[in-house]
Write a protein that holds these residues in place. Structure first.
Motif, PDB file in Angstrom:
ATOM      1  N   THR A 341     -10.637 -11.243   2.539  1.00 29.83           N
ATOM      2  CA  THR A 341     -11.588 -10.405   3.271  1.00 29.83           C
ATOM      3  C   THR A 341     -11.127  -8.958   3.350  1.00 29.83           C
ATOM      4  N   GLY A 342      -9.856  -8.708   3.029  1.00 25.77           N
ATOM      5  CA  GLY A 342      -9.372  -7.339   3.055  1.00 25.77           C
ATOM      6  C   GLY A 342      -7.880  -7.249   3.297  1.00 25.77           C
ATOM      7  N   PHE A 343      -7.436  -6.081   3.765  1.00 30.28           N
ATOM      8  CA  PHE A 343      -6.031  -5.797   4.028  1.00 30.28           C
ATOM      9  C   PHE A 343      -5.865  -5.442   5.500  1.00 30.28           C
ATOM     10  N   SER A 344      -4.699  -5.721   6.019  1.00 32.34           N
ATOM     11  CA  SER A 344      -4.404  -5.296   7.386  1.00 32.34           C
ATOM     12  C   SER A 344      -4.227  -3.785   7.410  1.00 32.34           C
ATOM     13  N   ALA A 345      -4.328  -3.197   8.592  1.00 33.18           N
ATOM     14  CA  ALA A 345      -4.171  -1.741   8.725  1.00 33.18           C
ATOM     15  C   ALA A 345      -2.777  -1.310   8.284  1.00 33.18           C
ATOM     16  N   GLU A 346      -1.761  -2.138   8.587  1.00 32.15           N
ATOM     17  CA  GLU A 346      -0.383  -1.805   8.216  1.00 32.15           C
ATOM     18  C   GLU A 346      -0.216  -1.816   6.695  1.00 32.15           C
ATOM     19  N   ALA A 347      -0.873  -2.773   6.025  1.00 32.50           N
ATOM     20  CA  ALA A 347      -0.775  -2.846   4.566  1.00 32.50           C
ATOM     21  C   ALA A 347      -1.444  -1.638   3.923  1.00 32.50           C
ATOM     22  N   LEU A 348      -2.610  -1.273   4.428  1.00 26.65           N
ATOM     23  CA  LEU A 348      -3.306  -0.106   3.876  1.00 26.65           C
ATOM     24  C   LEU A 348      -2.502   1.169   4.112  1.00 26.65           C
ATOM     25  N   GLN A 349      -1.860   1.274   5.280  1.00 27.04           N
ATOM     26  CA  GLN A 349      -1.054   2.452   5.572  1.00 27.04           C
ATOM     27  C   GLN A 349       0.143   2.533   4.630  1.00 27.04           C
ATOM     28  N   ALA A 350       0.768   1.388   4.360  1.00 24.51           N
ATOM     29  CA  ALA A 350       1.923   1.370   3.452  1.00 24.51           C
ATOM     30  C   ALA A 350       1.511   1.802   2.048  1.00 24.51           C
ATOM     31  N   MET A 351       0.356   1.333   1.597  1.00 27.12           N
ATOM     32  CA  MET A 351      -0.100   1.719   0.260  1.00 27.12           C
ATOM     33  C   MET A 351      -0.482   3.188   0.207  1.00 27.12           C
ATOM     34  N   ALA A 352      -1.047   3.712   1.311  1.00 27.09           N
ATOM     35  CA  ALA A 352      -1.444   5.121   1.341  1.00 27.09           C
ATOM     36  C   ALA A 352      -0.230   6.041   1.319  1.00 27.09           C
ATOM     37  N   HIS A 353       0.912   5.577   1.840  1.00 30.12           N
ATOM     38  CA  HIS A 353       2.113   6.414   1.915  1.00 30.12           C
ATOM     39  C   HIS A 353       2.964   6.319   0.650  1.00 30.12           C
ATOM     40  N   TYR A 354       2.615   5.422  -0.251  1.00 28.45           N
ATOM     41  CA  TYR A 354       3.386   5.273  -1.489  1.00 28.45           C
ATOM     42  C   TYR A 354       2.866   6.266  -2.533  1.00 28.45           C
ATOM     43  N   SER A 355       3.735   6.743  -3.411  1.00 30.30           N
ATOM     44  CA  SER A 355       3.351   7.815  -4.346  1.00 30.30           C
ATOM     45  C   SER A 355       2.688   7.310  -5.623  1.00 30.30           C
ATOM     46  N   TRP A 356       2.756   6.024  -5.934  1.00 25.95           N
ATOM     47  CA  TRP A 356       2.094   5.419  -7.086  1.00 25.95           C
ATOM     48  C   TRP A 356       2.351   6.163  -8.404  1.00 25.95           C
ATOM     49  N   PRO A 357       3.609   6.174  -8.861  1.00 25.52           N
ATOM     50  CA  PRO A 357       3.894   6.831 -10.148  1.00 25.52           C
ATOM     51  C   PRO A 357       3.178   6.175 -11.317  1.00 25.52           C
ATOM     52  N   GLY A 358       2.844   4.887 -11.188  1.00 31.59           N
ATOM     53  CA  GLY A 358       2.111   4.195 -12.249  1.00 31.59           C
ATOM     54  C   GLY A 358       0.613   4.222 -12.071  1.00 31.59           C
ATOM     55  N   ASN A 359       0.145   4.900 -11.004  1.00 27.44           N
ATOM     56  CA  ASN A 359      -1.274   5.130 -10.763  1.00 27.44           C
ATOM     57  C   ASN A 359      -2.077   3.831 -10.621  1.00 27.44           C
ATOM     58  N   ILE A 360      -3.303   3.795 -11.152  1.00 28.31           N
ATOM     59  CA  ILE A 360      -4.193   2.647 -10.925  1.00 28.31           C
ATOM     60  C   ILE A 360      -3.607   1.378 -11.516  1.00 28.31           C
TER      61      ILE A 360
END
Length: 462
Positions: A341-360
């Motif tokens: 159904t989705g992600f927890s707020a903590e999970a979304l926050q962790a992903m938003a704070h990561y720099s994603w060098p490999g992108n999508i």
């Protein structure tokens, strides 16, 4: 549309006769003197139909038919025999032959039989293409996002999709350049024609010209048969040249001519072939820098850069991370038989704070792992890969904050570089080539950095 037909017979004169007869019908004919030679041709060439003799020394017709049905089950085979009995015909049909013709054969009858077999092959290919498009549906639908930078990409796609203009896609590795190229093709005026993708960095330099333009039999050692190049395969459709910045200078001139004059010359064949191809090129390099360093032709750069579309890195469109992650969780979960159904707020926050060098590409890999680990309908912070948090912690001390300056700039930069490399290695399970691709550098440069930073891959904790 050109079809490739392989004629297998131990009589060279008969092979020549069939090549001459079939060549009048937009058919490119390959020949083989026995079954073993035929299998080698099938491994190297995209053959649409095999016409094989029944009796041959070594591997005969029935044995070859069995091998083809085992290795290439959807490839139609027409059997030829001078011993045309009902028994042989029935046996060949039962063993999977499309049809049979009797020697000596009538040319008109041969044409009809070959035409039916090729129509059958075209139907199978269309079905395969439709299935492939369904498989790619997830990727094309992944053009998701409402950030200003990504809205500009979607607007550019809509503006250019119906034209035949050459397009240059630029951006870091993993930003979705091939996804965008496929979307342009699928929603453009060539959607019902082939989409042919070539990774210019993955093909050895010595084979690249033959791969692009094809070759004639005997043009060089190992050229055992004629080969159709990628330009001809993409005729009337779209040719996607990925990693165009890695193309050798010697071949760039021939690519330029193909784009300017719409003609190609197969290796070993002085005759020009006209092609109608819409070219989409992509690179993660700065081609203007490459031009300045004389690593890329200036005239080719301007020929490719007719309609540039720069793709933003994922860290430049942070607001798109959540909808992309939800999309991946939904599609990947459905494949695994799970419903999220989705992600927890903590999970979304962790992903938003990561720099994603490999992108999508890295985000999709991350979500796929999370869907495997997650036990509930909501993906929690602890379901995410550990490298997301290790990278954030590792880089936070090295980044410059307001009012602070690192005492040792080189050491600070080395810490940032090391954190990125460790994160890429963790995500790629220690596969160095994949890690190098994630952060958009060459394997040689990646190995140099490992040595410089003292990173031992076999000691990385995954």
């Amino acid at each position: 549309m050109t079809h490739n037909v392989l004629v297998v017979d131990d009589e060279p004169k008969l092979c020549d006769l069939l090549a001459s007869a079939l060549g009048q019908n937009s058919i490119q004919v390959f020949t083989a003197g026995n079954g073993l030679h035929a299998l080698k041709v099938l491994e190297c060439e995209d053959i649409d139909l095999v016409i094989s003799d029944w009796r041959m020394p070594g591997m005969d017709g029935p044995q070859l038919l069995a091998e083809i049905k085992s290795r290439f089950p959807q490839l139609p085979v027409i059997v030829m025999t001078a011993y045309s009995t009902v028994k042989n015909a029935v046996q060949s049909m039962r063993n999977g032959a499309f049809d049979y013709i009797a020697k000596p054969f009538d040319i008109d009858e041969l044409d009809i039989t070959v035409s039916k077999a090729l129509q059958f092959r075209d139907i199978l290919k269309d079905n395969q293409r439709m299935r492939a498009e369904l498989d790619e549906h997830q990727q094309i639908d992944s053009l998701i996002g409402d950030s200003p930078s990504f809205r500009r990409v979607l607007h550019a796609i809509d503006s250019v999709r119906e034209s035949n203009a050459t397009i240059l896609l630029t951006g870091e590795s993993g930003t979705g350049k091939e996804m965008v190229a496929r979307a342009i093709h699928k929603h453009g005026n060539r959607a019902d024609k082939p989409f042919v993708a070539v990774n210019c960095a993955a093909i050895p330099e010595g084979l690249l010209e033959s791969e692009m333009f094809g070759h004639r039999k005997g043009a060089f050692t190992g050229a055992v048969a004629d080969r159709v190049g990628r330009f001809m395969q993409a005729d009337k459709g779209t040719l996607f040249l990925d990693e165009i910045g890695e193309m050798p200078l010697a071949l760039q001139a021939k690519i330029l001519r193909a784009l300017q004059e719409r003609v190609i010359e197969p290796v070993g064949d002085p005759r020009e072939r006209k092609v109608d191809v819409r070219v989409i090129a992509a690179t993660n390099k700065n081609l203007l820098d490459a031009v300045a360093n004389r690593e890329f032709r200036e005239d080719l750069y301007y020929r490719l850069n007719v309609f540039p579309i720069p793709l933003p890195a994922l860290r430049e469109r942070v607001e798109d991370i959540a909808p992309l992650a939800r999309h991946f969780a939904h599609t990947l979960g459905a494949t695994a038989g799970k419903r999220f159904t989705g992600f927890s707020a903590e999970a979304l926050q962790a992903m938003a704070h990561y720099s994603w060098p490999g992108n999508i590409r890295e985000l999709q890999n991350c979500v796929e792992r999370a869907t495997i680990v997650a036990s509930g309908a909501v993906i929690e912070e602890e379901d995410l890969p550990a490298y997301l948090f290790a990278s954030n912690a590792g880089t936070s001390g090295a980044l410059v904050t307001e009012g602070s300056v690192p005492a040792d700039l080189e050491a600070a930069l080395a810490e940032v570089e090391k954190a990125y490399i460790l994160a890429a290695l963790a995500q790629s399970n220690g596969v160095q080539a994949a890690a190098a691709q994630l952060i958009g550098i060459s394997e040689r440069s990646f190995w140099y950095r490992l040595k410089k930073l003292g990173i031992h891959v076999d000691k990385i904790v995954r």
